[in-house]
Design an enzyme around this catalytic site. Structure first.
Site, PDB file in Angstrom:
ATOM      1  N   ASN A 133       1.427  -3.935 -13.979  1.00  0.00           N
ATOM      2  CA  ASN A 133       2.534  -4.466 -13.184  1.00  0.00           C
ATOM      3  C   ASN A 133       2.143  -5.721 -12.418  1.00  0.00           C
ATOM      4  OD1 ASN A 133       4.427  -2.487 -13.931  1.00  0.00           O
ATOM      5  ND2 ASN A 133       3.756  -1.082 -12.330  1.00  0.00           N
ATOM      6  N   ASP A 163       0.853  -1.197   0.000  1.00  0.00           N
ATOM      7  CA  ASP A 163       0.000   0.000   0.000  1.00  0.00           C
ATOM      8  C   ASP A 163       0.884   1.240   0.000  1.00  0.00           C
ATOM      9  OD1 ASP A 163      -2.093   2.009   0.780  1.00  0.00           O
ATOM     10  OD2 ASP A 163      -3.273   0.189   1.150  1.00  0.00           O
ATOM     11  N   TYR A 197     -12.083   7.224 -12.958  1.00  0.00           N
ATOM     12  CA  TYR A 197     -12.308   5.982 -12.217  1.00  0.00           C
ATOM     13  C   TYR A 197     -13.101   4.981 -13.051  1.00  0.00           C
ATOM     14  CZ  TYR A 197     -13.588   2.884  -8.333  1.00  0.00           C
ATOM     15  OH  TYR A 197     -13.757   1.799  -7.513  1.00  0.00           O
ATOM     16  N   PHE A 219      -2.086   6.311   0.348  1.00  0.00           N
ATOM     17  CA  PHE A 219      -2.738   7.534  -0.141  1.00  0.00           C
ATOM     18  C   PHE A 219      -4.122   7.658   0.496  1.00  0.00           C
ATOM     19  CE2 PHE A 219      -5.576   9.443  -3.475  1.00  0.00           C
ATOM     20  CZ  PHE A 219      -5.190  10.750  -3.253  1.00  0.00           C
ATOM     21  N   VAL A 230       1.943   0.828  -6.640  1.00  0.00           N
ATOM     22  CA  VAL A 230       1.846  -0.231  -7.651  1.00  0.00           C
ATOM     23  C   VAL A 230       2.100   0.264  -9.058  1.00  0.00           C
ATOM     24  CG1 VAL A 230       0.299  -1.685  -6.279  1.00  0.00           C
ATOM     25  CG2 VAL A 230      -0.676   0.055  -7.821  1.00  0.00           C
TER      26      VAL A 230
END
Length: 376
Positions: free
Chosen positions: A181, A115, A227, A118, A141
């Site tokens: 990733n 993590d 989003y 954020f 990430v």
């Protein structure tokens, strides 16, 4: 309580050869104070039977907080090496992620949390820090990650409107580069990969309730698009890796969820109403209050995520509650519940008004999942 009004003693499912059932009180002990929990007859009511939380003490005179950690951890299942999995959870310090971590830890697996904090917080998983089955890594990430694992739960991405709109480019980058990733990691390690998508991929739906084969009605250039479209491209990338690289993938489309550890300032319906009511402030409804939402409890969502990960279902699956509420009716319900709680605690009760403000751009009018596939 379940739908029939009977008390729940366990949560989780024993299906697809994977037993995810745990005792309800073991879970509640991770986030509720002792006075809100049921104590066994063998446990003193004056002593916390599971002192595993990070303790905080607030001093109002100096406006400071002191923290105390303890070394005793909640009991976890003892698994044989061939049953024990190495499980990576990205976004594991967030609302949903921390509850998933709790369940996987209690089940006895090795859990690695990644993590960047954020929107997540170390305090949500602090009760596991130092446990031999637990590892916490601060990492974004969007940068590659080199680690070994058997399963990947990819939850990392801001999920509430104020957070994902704060830096729209970063949200899109997390959705695409983060997923790229982690899929690359799944390909290398041959790990099964589950991504948490969202009901937002349906946009403002013209089909109701929304089945998984509905393609949605999304504004690709609106304020929510970072989003909505970010999650849509994440799904595209996921299934491209399945077809081209033979990665085992699972896609969970999550509908509105509530429960302990929600960020009070995340701007979602449940937290907004509850916080405003507790503070004695006017409760704000955006629009006329006739728009609908469905709300599921966090433990039900975790049941669904673990069941999906260990099932043979590789198609997208809706995870949500089929009970639908008008936002205006929900506000009235929260107002009455908070009033009742304040009366029980002997607090002063102020009259709460409901005020209406203009509805935000692209806010969906109706939202309810078709759960037929999840029930199969």
């Amino acid at each position: 309580m379940d739908r029939t009004g009977n008390p729940l003693t366990t949560v989780g499912l024993n299906s697809f050869g994977f037993d995810s059932t745990v005792n309800v009180e073991d879970l509640r002990a991770l986030y509720l104070r002792p006075r809100h929990r049921q104590m066994s007859s063998q446990t003193s009511t004056e002593q916390d039977p599971m002192p595993s939380q990070l303790r905080s003490t607030y001093d109002s005179t100096s406006n400071s907080v002191s923290y105390t950690t303890v070394s005793k951890f909640p009991p976890v299942k003892l698994l044989t090496p061939h049953k024990k999995k190495q499980i990576l959870v990205t976004g594991g310090a967030g609302f949903v992620g921390s509850h998933l971590v709790d369940r996987l830890m209690l089940l006895g697996h090795d859990v690695i949390v990644v993590d960047n904090f954020f929107t997540g917080s170390k305090t949500t998983v602090s009760h596991w820090v130092g446990h031999p089955n637990f590892e916490l890594i601060r990492h974004d990430v969007t940068e590659p990650l080199n680690i070994e694992c058997d399963q990947i739960y990819h939850l990392a991405c801001p999920a509430s409107p104020p957070h994902y709109q704060f830096d729209a480019i970063k949200t899109l980058k997390t959705a695409f580069m983060g997923t790229l990733n982690l899929l690359g990691l799944a390909k290398r390690t041959k790990a099964r990969f589950l991504i948490t998508s969202t009901s937002e991929i349906y946009g403002d739906p013209q089909v109701h309730p929304q089945p998984e084969d509905y393609w949605g009605n999304v504004n690709p250039i609106g304020i929510r698009a970072c989003y909505d479209e970010g999650k849509r491209v994440s799904e595209t990338l996921t299934y491209s890796y399945q077809r081209q690289e033979n990665v085992e993938v699972r896609v969970a489309r999550i509908f509105n969820t509530f429960g302990p550890r929600m960020n009070p300032q995340d701007g979602r319906v449940v937290s907004n109403f509850v916080m405003q009511a507790l503070k004695g402030e006017d409760m704000t409804i955006y629009g006329d209050g006739k728009q609908t939402r469905s709300f599921q409890y966090i433990h039900d969502l975790i049941d669904g995520l673990i069941a999906l990960m260990n099932s043979d279902e590789s198609r997208p699956v809706n995870l949500g509650n089929t009970d639908e509420f008008m936002v205006g009716d929900f506000a009235e319900m929260v107002r009455e519940v908070v009033k009742e709680v304040k009366e029980q605690d002997g607090e002063e009760i102020k009259p709460l008004n409901i005020v209406y403000k203009p509805i935000p751009s692209d806010d969906p009018q109706r939202r309810r999942p078709d759960n037929s596939r999840a029930k199969e």
